[in-house]
Design an enzyme around this catalytic site. Sequence first.
Site, PDB file in Angstrom:
ATOM      1  N   LYS A 156     -11.228  35.774  18.804  1.00 39.38           N
ATOM      2  CA  LYS A 156     -10.262  34.680  18.704  1.00 39.38           C
ATOM      3  C   LYS A 156      -8.813  35.180  18.749  1.00 39.38           C
ATOM      4  O   LYS A 156      -7.909  34.428  19.084  1.00 39.38           O
ATOM      5  CB  LYS A 156     -10.527  33.856  17.452  1.00 39.38           C
ATOM      6  CG  LYS A 156     -11.805  33.054  17.595  1.00 39.38           C
ATOM      7  CD  LYS A 156     -12.058  32.108  16.468  1.00 39.38           C
ATOM      8  CE  LYS A 156     -13.303  31.287  16.752  1.00 39.38           C
ATOM      9  NZ  LYS A 156     -14.542  32.119  16.830  1.00 39.38           N
TER      10      LYS A 156
HETATM   11  C1  LIG Z   1     -15.731  31.767  17.580  1.00 39.43           C
HETATM   12  C2  LIG Z   1     -16.739  32.838  17.814  1.00 39.43           C
HETATM   13  C3  LIG Z   1     -17.809  32.677  18.738  1.00 39.43           C
HETATM   14  C4  LIG Z   1     -18.032  31.394  19.510  1.00 39.43           C
HETATM   15  O1  LIG Z   1     -17.083  31.174  20.531  1.00 39.43           O
HETATM   16  P1  LIG Z   1     -16.895  29.742  21.179  1.00 39.43           P
HETATM   17  O2  LIG Z   1     -15.701  29.828  22.040  1.00 39.43           O
HETATM   18  O3  LIG Z   1     -16.692  28.790  20.010  1.00 39.43           O
HETATM   19  O4  LIG Z   1     -18.151  29.421  21.935  1.00 39.43           O
HETATM   20  C5  LIG Z   1     -18.686  33.741  18.926  1.00 39.43           C
HETATM   21  N1  LIG Z   1     -18.552  34.891  18.223  1.00 39.43           N
HETATM   22  C6  LIG Z   1     -17.556  35.074  17.328  1.00 39.43           C
HETATM   23  C7  LIG Z   1     -17.479  36.359  16.568  1.00 39.43           C
HETATM   24  C8  LIG Z   1     -16.608  34.070  17.090  1.00 39.43           C
HETATM   25  O5  LIG Z   1     -15.629  34.272  16.175  1.00 39.43           O
END
Ligand SMILES: *Cc1c(COP(=O)(O)O)cnc(C)c1O
Length: 501
Positions: free
Chosen positions: A113
């Site tokens: 993120k």
């Molecule tokens: C947010 C997140 C995801 C999922 O990603 P999306 O874009 O919501 O599909 C997968 N792995 C981790 C570690 C995350 O923080």
Amino acid sequence: MVYISTRGGGQGVTSAAAIKTGIAPDGGLYVPAEQVTFAEEKIFSLAGLTYQERAVTILRPFLPEFTDEEVAGCVHNAYNESSFHHPSVTPLVHLDEKLSVLELWHGPTCAFKDIALQMLPHLLVKSMEKTGESARILILVATSGDTGKAALEGFRDVDRTAIMVFYPDEGVSQVQKLQMVTQEGNNVGVAAVKGNFDDTQSGIKKIFSNNAVSDEIAQYGYKFSSANSINWGRLVPQIVYYFSAYADLLRDGVIKAGDMVNFVVPTGNFGNILAGYYAKMMGLPVNKLICAANANNVLSDFIRTGIYDRNRRFVRTISPSMDILISSNLERLLFALTEHNHARVRAWMNQLQDKGRYTVDEQITARIQKHFWSDYASDRETIDTIKNTYRRYRYVVDTHTAVGLRVYEKFRLSGGDSCHTVVLSTASPFKFNASVAAALLGEEQTSSRSEFDLLHMLADISGLPIPHGLRDLAKRKVIHKSVIERDKMRQAVISFVSGLK
Ligand SMILES: *Cc1c(COP(=O)(O)O)cnc(C)c1O
């Protein structure tokens, strides 16, 4: 280039307006009205560029009101030596001739993120300038762990913005809590709420929809906005690393120009994998986008059957960032696959709201399956995959990445193609150290240890340094101590804003 709502309401808006407002007034999501495409030569020439140069090239057509200097400025503010602890930003690790892992977790909070949330604040500030906005922006976030810290790191000390994060008092890990309560910065606020994540989330929704609160913060010169994953400004930076991975495969001689590749994406809200779909539509040679789910496998069922049904038990898994039953970004895919048929999209979203379920027809299901393949992994399979990956490659992965690797195995076993495949690694193994250490060392060794002991144990077996953001966490000064009742969130926001300089 204008941006339009997936639900068809209103006029097209500029990229700056789409980023500033986040969600469209009719409740839909903003998408570019026209398809951006890149010529093959342009895609292949990315191999000779740095990540930052690649990012400028990819982002440029999506931000037409921005000058070249402004796009470059946002990129360099987001991706530099102090924010990303790897010179390639998103390094690609080759496990064998057919399989590589794209590490998306070298940012300040050790999860993918960061790639979007290091960029969003800069896009947002520029977008405010361009739309003539004179107010400052106040970001409110409810978090179950990862997003809150990534948003705090992204917005800290960014001019004309302030951020307040609420987390459920009982419902985040020891490491996650310490990451937030030790957050530094002159424009940040953090508070624990007595309750669970849903209480925290609904508290924020109430504040957003209460005009009296907006009026009150306006007196201090602030206006609410959101750093939520439906904001276009969070999606667009994620397109870059698909191109960047392809460019690295070319540079390293793993593939030849024009070869097709697959991407495996550990998926929750469908934001990450959707960026991969946009990359494919722009001309990147992608065969399949493989959607990897955990036991909350609503998306696997949808991709296989065309039926989206959230009426099922919510399961707590060891890959908690994927524990999601409503994947909001799917709306953007449906809009694209119906050739911008907003009436159909609106009908499905209304059915989802009313009945928790909708069904797309055979033609749309066939279109989905042309680009996507999906399966899921249980917690047991996830643990086995962490162990096997270490045994086979001496490579340590976190639980979310392990879901991706397991689903890739299932893809191959089910007769999937033999294209080179890139698994997106969405978190550092240190971030989910309890599950990873237990998988590698056995529960007997790890169950009585603190999360901080486990970081060191993990560093020993992996041979990797403990990431910057997690090192010395236990020794850092606790800055944010407030724990509030559920019905006091509004007061907490007002008192935070009144104390800002
Ligand atoms: C947010 C997140 C995801 C999922 O990603 P999306 O874009 O919501 O599909 C997968 N792995 C981790 C570690 C995350 O923080």
